[in-house]
Design a protein around this motif. Structure first.
Motif, PDB file in Angstrom:
ATOM      1  N   ILE A   9       4.027   1.437 -11.380  1.00  0.00           N
ATOM      2  CA  ILE A   9       3.840   0.424 -10.336  1.00  0.00           C
ATOM      3  C   ILE A   9       4.298   0.944  -8.969  1.00  0.00           C
ATOM      4  O   ILE A   9       3.634   0.753  -7.956  1.00  0.00           O
ATOM      5  CB  ILE A   9       4.608  -0.865 -10.682  1.00  0.00           C
ATOM      6  CG1 ILE A   9       3.979  -1.538 -11.906  1.00  0.00           C
ATOM      7  CG2 ILE A   9       4.605  -1.844  -9.494  1.00  0.00           C
ATOM      8  CD1 ILE A   9       4.825  -2.650 -12.502  1.00  0.00           C
ATOM      9  N   THR A  10       5.451   1.612  -8.937  1.00  0.00           N
ATOM     10  CA  THR A  10       6.015   2.080  -7.663  1.00  0.00           C
ATOM     11  C   THR A  10       5.546   3.486  -7.289  1.00  0.00           C
ATOM     12  O   THR A  10       5.767   3.926  -6.157  1.00  0.00           O
ATOM     13  CB  THR A  10       7.554   2.082  -7.717  1.00  0.00           C
ATOM     14  OG1 THR A  10       7.990   2.984  -8.750  1.00  0.00           O
ATOM     15  CG2 THR A  10       8.075   0.686  -8.001  1.00  0.00           C
ATOM     16  N   GLY A  11       4.929   4.172  -8.227  1.00  0.00           N
ATOM     17  CA  GLY A  11       4.525   5.543  -7.959  1.00  0.00           C
ATOM     18  C   GLY A  11       5.699   6.509  -7.910  1.00  0.00           C
ATOM     19  O   GLY A  11       5.547   7.655  -7.487  1.00  0.00           O
ATOM     20  N   GLY A  12       6.868   6.050  -8.344  1.00  0.00           N
ATOM     21  CA  GLY A  12       8.055   6.907  -8.348  1.00  0.00           C
ATOM     22  C   GLY A  12       8.550   7.279  -6.964  1.00  0.00           C
ATOM     23  O   GLY A  12       9.357   8.198  -6.807  1.00  0.00           O
ATOM     24  N   ILE A  13       8.103   6.536  -5.947  1.00  0.00           N
ATOM     25  CA  ILE A  13       8.449   6.900  -4.572  1.00  0.00           C
ATOM     26  C   ILE A  13       9.959   6.847  -4.311  1.00  0.00           C
ATOM     27  O   ILE A  13      10.518   7.711  -3.639  1.00  0.00           O
ATOM     28  CB  ILE A  13       7.687   6.000  -3.560  1.00  0.00           C
ATOM     29  CG1 ILE A  13       7.970   6.461  -2.132  1.00  0.00           C
ATOM     30  CG2 ILE A  13       8.056   4.506  -3.750  1.00  0.00           C
ATOM     31  CD1 ILE A  13       7.093   5.765  -1.106  1.00  0.00           C
ATOM     32  N   HIS A  14      10.634   5.869  -4.895  1.00  0.00           N
ATOM     33  CA  HIS A  14      12.071   5.754  -4.676  1.00  0.00           C
ATOM     34  C   HIS A  14      12.840   6.775  -5.518  1.00  0.00           C
ATOM     35  O   HIS A  14      13.919   7.226  -5.126  1.00  0.00           O
ATOM     36  CB  HIS A  14      12.545   4.347  -4.982  1.00  0.00           C
ATOM     37  CG  HIS A  14      11.893   3.303  -4.121  1.00  0.00           C
ATOM     38  ND1 HIS A  14      11.924   3.364  -2.751  1.00  0.00           N
ATOM     39  CD2 HIS A  14      11.176   2.192  -4.441  1.00  0.00           C
ATOM     40  CE1 HIS A  14      11.264   2.334  -2.246  1.00  0.00           C
ATOM     41  NE2 HIS A  14      10.796   1.613  -3.251  1.00  0.00           N
ATOM     42  N   LEU A  15      12.290   7.134  -6.671  1.00  0.00           N
ATOM     43  CA  LEU A  15      12.913   8.177  -7.490  1.00  0.00           C
ATOM     44  C   LEU A  15      12.901   9.514  -6.761  1.00  0.00           C
ATOM     45  O   LEU A  15      13.869  10.269  -6.811  1.00  0.00           O
ATOM     46  CB  LEU A  15      12.177   8.303  -8.827  1.00  0.00           C
ATOM     47  CG  LEU A  15      12.363   7.159  -9.827  1.00  0.00           C
ATOM     48  CD1 LEU A  15      11.419   7.333 -11.004  1.00  0.00           C
ATOM     49  CD2 LEU A  15      13.808   7.099 -10.304  1.00  0.00           C
ATOM     50  N   ILE A  33      -0.014  -0.537  -6.452  1.00  0.00           N
ATOM     51  CA  ILE A  33      -0.788  -1.731  -6.778  1.00  0.00           C
ATOM     52  C   ILE A  33      -2.091  -1.712  -5.973  1.00  0.00           C
ATOM     53  O   ILE A  33      -2.049  -1.647  -4.740  1.00  0.00           O
ATOM     54  CB  ILE A  33       0.008  -3.012  -6.448  1.00  0.00           C
ATOM     55  CG1 ILE A  33       1.317  -3.043  -7.246  1.00  0.00           C
ATOM     56  CG2 ILE A  33      -0.824  -4.252  -6.736  1.00  0.00           C
ATOM     57  CD1 ILE A  33       2.253  -4.164  -6.835  1.00  0.00           C
ATOM     58  N   PRO A  34      -3.235  -1.749  -6.636  1.00  0.00           N
ATOM     59  CA  PRO A  34      -4.514  -1.732  -5.893  1.00  0.00           C
ATOM     60  C   PRO A  34      -4.723  -3.033  -5.135  1.00  0.00           C
ATOM     61  O   PRO A  34      -4.569  -4.120  -5.683  1.00  0.00           O
ATOM     62  CB  PRO A  34      -5.556  -1.555  -7.005  1.00  0.00           C
ATOM     63  CG  PRO A  34      -4.897  -2.097  -8.232  1.00  0.00           C
ATOM     64  CD  PRO A  34      -3.434  -1.801  -8.092  1.00  0.00           C
ATOM     65  N   ILE A  35      -5.075  -2.929  -3.868  1.00  0.00           N
ATOM     66  CA  ILE A  35      -5.285  -4.131  -3.047  1.00  0.00           C
ATOM     67  C   ILE A  35      -6.717  -4.234  -2.543  1.00  0.00           C
ATOM     68  O   ILE A  35      -7.028  -5.086  -1.720  1.00  0.00           O
ATOM     69  CB  ILE A  35      -4.295  -4.174  -1.865  1.00  0.00           C
ATOM     70  CG1 ILE A  35      -4.379  -2.877  -1.046  1.00  0.00           C
ATOM     71  CG2 ILE A  35      -2.886  -4.405  -2.358  1.00  0.00           C
ATOM     72  CD1 ILE A  35      -3.458  -2.870   0.140  1.00  0.00           C
ATOM     73  N   SER A  76       0.810  -1.213   0.000  1.00  0.00           N
ATOM     74  CA  SER A  76       0.000   0.000   0.000  1.00  0.00           C
ATOM     75  C   SER A  76       0.846   1.267   0.000  1.00  0.00           C
ATOM     76  O   SER A  76       0.528   2.232  -0.703  1.00  0.00           O
ATOM     77  CB  SER A  76      -0.932  -0.006   1.222  1.00  0.00           C
ATOM     78  OG  SER A  76      -1.671   1.189   1.306  1.00  0.00           O
ATOM     79  N   PHE A  77       1.948   1.274   0.772  1.00  0.00           N
ATOM     80  CA  PHE A  77       2.731   2.490   0.939  1.00  0.00           C
ATOM     81  C   PHE A  77       3.868   2.619  -0.069  1.00  0.00           C
ATOM     82  O   PHE A  77       4.286   3.732  -0.390  1.00  0.00           O
ATOM     83  CB  PHE A  77       3.299   2.555   2.358  1.00  0.00           C
ATOM     84  CG  PHE A  77       2.306   3.018   3.384  1.00  0.00           C
ATOM     85  CD1 PHE A  77       2.256   4.348   3.790  1.00  0.00           C
ATOM     86  CD2 PHE A  77       1.398   2.139   3.938  1.00  0.00           C
ATOM     87  CE1 PHE A  77       1.338   4.781   4.735  1.00  0.00           C
ATOM     88  CE2 PHE A  77       0.468   2.556   4.880  1.00  0.00           C
ATOM     89  CZ  PHE A  77       0.436   3.884   5.280  1.00  0.00           C
ATOM     90  N   PHE A  78       4.389   1.493  -0.574  1.00  0.00           N
ATOM     91  CA  PHE A  78       5.557   1.561  -1.445  1.00  0.00           C
ATOM     92  C   PHE A  78       5.258   1.248  -2.907  1.00  0.00           C
ATOM     93  O   PHE A  78       6.173   1.241  -3.730  1.00  0.00           O
ATOM     94  CB  PHE A  78       6.645   0.604  -0.938  1.00  0.00           C
ATOM     95  CG  PHE A  78       7.164   0.974   0.418  1.00  0.00           C
ATOM     96  CD1 PHE A  78       7.772   2.194   0.644  1.00  0.00           C
ATOM     97  CD2 PHE A  78       7.053   0.106   1.494  1.00  0.00           C
ATOM     98  CE1 PHE A  78       8.251   2.547   1.890  1.00  0.00           C
ATOM     99  CE2 PHE A  78       7.527   0.443   2.750  1.00  0.00           C
ATOM    100  CZ  PHE A  78       8.132   1.673   2.950  1.00  0.00           C
ATOM    101  N   THR A  79       4.016   0.979  -3.239  1.00  0.00           N
ATOM    102  CA  THR A  79       3.621   0.754  -4.628  1.00  0.00           C
ATOM    103  C   THR A  79       2.270   1.411  -4.870  1.00  0.00           C
ATOM    104  O   THR A  79       1.639   1.937  -3.951  1.00  0.00           O
ATOM    105  CB  THR A  79       3.507  -0.744  -4.974  1.00  0.00           C
ATOM    106  OG1 THR A  79       2.299  -1.286  -4.413  1.00  0.00           O
ATOM    107  CG2 THR A  79       4.699  -1.540  -4.460  1.00  0.00           C
TER     108      THR A  79
END
Length: 244
Positions: free
Chosen positions: A73-79, A15-17, A10-13
Motif C-alpha cells: 500500500i505504501t510502496g515501502g517509501i517510509h521504510l 493506491i491507484p487514483i 499519489s506520492f506517499f502510497t
C-alpha cells in the motif's frame, strides 16, 4: 485541499487514483492540515485485509499478510527513509557527511538492521493486534510525524518536497491533525487504551525528533519516514501492553 490530498495519496502510497497527479507545492501545503486522513485511508485498507484473513487461525500468517499489505500500500517509501536515516545517524560521522550517507542509494549495515527490526516488529504486533489497532496504526503514524516535524526546520541545504512539508507544519496544522486523530481515537471501542497509547506515542515521536534535530540540525524526508515507522511500532506495542 482535496487536490493536495490526492497529491499525498499519489506520492506517499501506491493506491491507484485513476489519473496522473502533478505536484503542486501550494496545494501540497494547504492539504497538510488533513495529512492524518491519509493514515485513515491506509488503515481502511489494512482493516479490509484483516477481515479477509481473519478466519485464518494461525495468527502469524495473518500478521505476515498484513505486513506485506502495508508495504504494498505504501510502496515501502517510509521504510526506505528509515533505513537511510539509520545509516546516517549511526555512522559516527558528523555534518554534511551524514547527509551524504543518507543520500547514498546503497544501503549499509545499520540500514539493513533497521529494516529487519521494523519489519519483524510489525510482523509480531500485527499478528496479535485487533482490527481497530490495525486501522489506527497508520493514523497515529501520520499524526506522530506531524508532531515530530512541528517547529522544526529542514536540515539539508537543498530544497524540495521535504522542505515544503517540514517547514509548513505550523501550530494550526498541528492542532487540526491532532483533532482528526482524537476523533478516530474516540470512535474506537477501546478508546481509553487507544487514546493513552496514541498520546504516549506522540510524546515519544517528539522526543525522537528532538534527538534527530540535535544530531543534524533539523528534519529531512528520510527522518520523516523513520519517525513514521518507529511511531507505529511504539503505538501497537503500547496497545498490546495496555490490553494485557
Amino acid at each position: 485541499m482535496a487536490s493536495g490530498f490526492l497529491i499525498f495519496i499519489s506520492f506517499f502510497t501506491r493506491i491507484p487514483i485513476g489519473r496522473k497527479i502533478e505536484y503542486n507545492e501550494e496545494k501540497f501545503k494547504k492539504a497538510l492540515s488533513i495529512y492524518t486522513l491519509m493514515g485513515a485511508v491506509i488503515g481502511l485498507l489494512l482493516s479490509l485485509i484483516y477481515l479477509i484473513f481473519n478466519s485464518i487461525h494461525i495468527v502469524f500468517i495473518r500478521g505476515l499478510i498484513l505486513v506485506i499489505g502495508y508495504i504494498v500500500i505504501t510502496g515501502g517509501i517510509h521504510l526506505d527513509g528509515a533505513a537511510d536515516t539509520a545509516d546516517g545517524l549511526f555512522s559516527g560521522r558528523t555534518g554534511e557527511k551524514i547527509f551524504d550517507i543518507m543520500s547514498d542509494s546503497h544501503i549499509g549495515a545499520f540500514g539493513v538492521l533497521c529494516l529487519v527490526i521494523i519489519v519483524l516488529s510489525q510482523f509480531v504486533v500485527f499478528s496479535f493486534s485487533d482490527i481497530f489497532t490495525c486501522f489506527m496504526m497508520p493514523v497515529v503514524g501520520r499524526a506522530s510525524l506531524i508532531v515530530g516535524a512541528w517547529n522544526k526546520k529542514y536540515a539539508k541545504h537543498t530544497k524540495g518536497m521535504g522542505t515544503a512539508f517540514i517547514e509548513s507544519i505550523d501550530t494550526r496544522v498541528l492542532i487540526i491533525n491532532l483533532m482528526i486523530l482524537t476523533v478516530f481515537s474516540i470512535m474506537s471501542p477501546r478508546r481509553l487504551i487507544i487514546i493513552t497509547s496514541a498520546f504516549a506515542t506522540l510524546m515519544a515521536s517528539y522526543f525522537i525528533s528532538g534527538l534527530i534535530e540535535d544530531k543534524i540540525g533539523g528534519m529531512t524526508g528520510d527522518t520523516c519516514g523513520f519517525i513514521t515507522e518507529i511511531s507505529q511500532i511504539i503505538f501497537m506495542i503500547l496497545v498490546l501492553f495496555l490490553k494485557g
